[in-house]
Enzyme design. Structure first.
Site, PDB file in Angstrom:
ATOM      1  CG  HIS A 164     -13.424   7.319 -71.185  1.00 42.50           C
ATOM      2  ND1 HIS A 164     -13.043   7.617 -69.897  1.00 42.50           N
ATOM      3  CD2 HIS A 164     -14.780   7.302 -71.185  1.00 42.50           C
ATOM      4  CE1 HIS A 164     -14.134   7.762 -69.155  1.00 42.50           C
ATOM      5  NE2 HIS A 164     -15.189   7.571 -69.899  1.00 42.50           N
ATOM      6  N   PRO A 165     -11.210  10.079 -71.197  1.00 46.49           N
ATOM      7  CG  PRO A 165     -12.285  11.934 -70.218  1.00 46.49           C
ATOM      8  CD  PRO A 165     -12.551  10.725 -71.071  1.00 46.49           C
ATOM      9  CB  CYS A 166     -11.072   7.497 -66.999  1.00 47.93           C
ATOM     10  SG  CYS A 166     -10.684   6.076 -68.019  1.00 47.93           S
ATOM     11  CE  LYS A 167      -6.451   3.429 -66.290  1.00 50.15           C
ATOM     12  NZ  LYS A 167      -7.754   3.092 -65.863  1.00 50.15           N
TER      13      LYS A 167
ATOM     14  N   GLY B 151      -8.293   2.723 -71.363  1.00 50.23           N
ATOM     15  CA  GLY B 151      -9.305   1.925 -70.694  1.00 50.23           C
ATOM     16  C   GLY B 151      -9.656   2.402 -69.317  1.00 50.23           C
TER      17      GLY B 151
END
Lengths: 220, 151
Positions: A164-167, B151
């Site tokens: 996941h790229p959110c960070k 996360g």
């Protein structure tokens, strides 16, 4: 708080092109695959690994920058003639695919990956976890479903696991700000992939680290 | 609540260096990462400063600021070991203090180490190989950064 460092799609493609250029020089098997209408595309690498894999049993693994055969060619050789693969039952060989795509919504690259046995059986997320390096396991296990999810590949339409790229901005920004400060060009894709790749079993040879500093062009 | 020791020396005010005998070339990057972090079960994890106990570290400030080329050292040892010079990247806090502590990370944080200021070597890469590519004169400069990564 410092401004985040996003990259546009054209910039993403340029970094990928530079990355692939070095990959070709060292025989690391990354290639660019355009989408059907050629407006966009992604970077792709396939490698094979024996399941309980030592480094020696990686087909084409080039952690030390060794030249290796392109994947398809190597695999067509009879096992006896192939110097890089140990004799093993076919069911123990795993095919890993790594795809680097651009996310328009996050404005960062995203790593898609999947793994399957040679007979086509896909690996489960649990199997994938077993391949995650110990030093990441504790932290990732705090929230695995937030970190590795299964999604449809935007171009191929098939299910892939996604980091996941959110960070992404959070860990890329300090590195990029630092390189601006010292007036040094950094290939975003190289840095980013060196960070996220090992989490899912993809290790970049050290020579990529040096390749970037030879590029004289300015980064936007 | 993180703190990482720094040492003032003549060259730069945010370097700190291993004390002799340095780090073995066969140590891997993941080992370096472990060395820099407080163990999760550490009973002394407090507001940021922790006394370093001898058995948990080989990283200490040099006793003198200047490195004198004429120092007599056992040649065999220095040839085998590598001095790691660590420099912070980005927002990782630096605390100037005489007490030495290690980074305390929360669960979702990751400590990253970089060569050439921008490339994260894989965890099983050996320090000796990094030194061959990026080091000289028995020293290897690495940058570090603590980030929310997952996360």
């Amino acid at each position: 708080m410092e401004e985040d460092e996003f990259i546009g799609e054209k910039t993403f493609q340029r970094y990928c092109a530079e990355f692939i250029k070095h990959s070709q020089q060292i025989g690391d098997s990354w290639e660019w695959r355009p989408s059907k209408d050629c407006s966009d595309g992604y970077m792709c690498k396939i490698h094979f690994q024996i399941k309980n894999g030592s480094v020696m049993s990686h087909l084409g693994a080039s952690t030390h920058g060794q030249t290796c055969l392109p994947m398809e060619e190597a695999f067509e050789l009879p096992l006896d003639d192939c110097e890089v693969i140990e004799t093993a039952a076919a069911s123990e060989v795993i095919k890993y695919e790594y795809h680097v795509l651009y996310s328009c919504s996050y404005q960062v690259p995203v790593l898609y990956f999947r793994a399957s046995f040679l007979d086509g059986r896909p690996l489960t997320l649990k199997d994938i976890w077993e391949g995650v390096h110990e030093c990441y396991k504790t932290r990732l296990l705090q929230g695995p479903w937030d970190t590795i999810t299964q999604q449809e590949h935007p171009i191929l339409g098939q299910p892939f696991f996604v980091l996941h790229p959110c960070k992404t901005n959070e860990f890329m920004t300090p590195v990029l700000k630092n390189s601006q400060k010292i007036n040094k060009n950094v290939n975003y894709i190289t840095s980013w992939l060196s960070i996220v790749g090992p989490v899912v079993g993809l290790n970049l040879p050290l020579s990529y680290a040096k390749a970037t500093s030879q590029d004289e062009r300015n980064v936007n | 609540n993180t703190a990482i020791p720094i040492c003032r020396n003549i060259a730069c005010d945010c370097f700190w260096t291993t004390k002799d005998p340095g780090v073995s070339p066969s140590k891997m990057v993941e080992g370096l990462q472990s060395m820099l972090q407080l163990p999760p079960s550490s009973a002394t994890g407090g507001e940021g400063l922790t006394e370093v106990s001898p058995e948990t570290t080989t990283l200490e400030p040099p006793s003198s600021a200047a490195v004198s080329p004429g120092t007599e050292e056992p040649a065999g040892d220095t040839k085998k070991k590598i001095d790691i010079l660590l420099k912070a990247v980005g927002d990782t806090p630096i605390m100037k203090t005489k007490k030495w502590a290690f980074l305390k990370l929360v669960a979702s944080e990751q400590l990253f180490i970089y060569v050439n200021q921008s490339f994260a070597p894989s965890p099983d890469q050996e320090v000796g190989t990094l030194y061959e590519c990026f080091g000289s004169d028995g020293k290897l400069v690495l940058h570090y950064c603590k980030s929310q990564a997952w996360g």
